[in-house]
Design an enzyme around this catalytic site. Sequence first.
Site, short mmCIF file in Angstrom:
data_model
loop_
_atom_site.label_atom_id
_atom_site.label_comp_id
_atom_site.label_asym_id
_atom_site.label_seq_id
_atom_site.Cartn_x
_atom_site.Cartn_y
_atom_site.Cartn_z
CB SER A 15 -1.08 -0.14 1.31
OG SER A 15 -1.66 1.36 1.47
CE1 TYR A 19 -3.32 -2.68 5.82
CE2 TYR A 19 -3.14 -0.33 5.10
CZ TYR A 19 -3.32 -1.56 4.82
OH TYR A 19 -3.75 -1.76 3.66
#
Length: 242
Positions: free
Chosen positions: A142, A165
């Site tokens: 990401s 995350y």
Amino acid sequence: MPDTKIALVTGANKGLGLETARRLGEQGAVVLLGVRDEARGKQAADTLVAKGLKAQELRLDVTDGACVADAAREIDERYGRLDILVNNAGITGGFFGPPSGATAEQLREVYDTNVFGVVTVTNAMLPLLRRSSAGRIVNMSSNVGSLGLNADPDGEFRQYNVVAYQSSKTALNAITLAYAKELHGTTVKVNAANPGFTATDMNNHRGHQTVEQGAVIAVRLALLGPDGPSGTSQDENGTVPW
């Protein structure tokens, strides 16, 4: 099946994983949907089979080493090799507060899937990938894990600070590089795919991209030709800074 690519996509019963599997199936690959829940996996596989694709669910919990070993053994017995591994399974975890409020256990929960799970699956599947004439490993990363993008004081992620995350994706990027260095000079290429802010269950479908758009880069990297790169982080527009 010497001329047919065998592809494994983890976390493939929905969202980006299922769309990536569908796209690979449309390119002629046999797609194995790695899933924790076999019933949901079978339902997902059946939707692909109904479209005329070659798909089958495969029980695979990336946090369970014995389960991963069983999956690798099943692929070996059935196909004897693996051509494509897409490490897509991932979680955000339940903590979204400031880093100073996070606990080690909250980070460990996310890392168990997003980082340690990738290592477990990759190591189990690597002997099968080495048997391929063109093995490809795609780690679903990401842009929020990019240190370069996050360090930009004027960048889009300046106010985004989800420590568990984000740092797990940064670690995943480092792992991508580590495997690319180990496999340099072999037929196996390893890259990180950055799908962009895609509408999935993970973000309560707040993403501005569709899964069809998000899966583009993962499929592109999974099908790289012999002259394609290894050890890169890419989105649909090209290279993303580490």
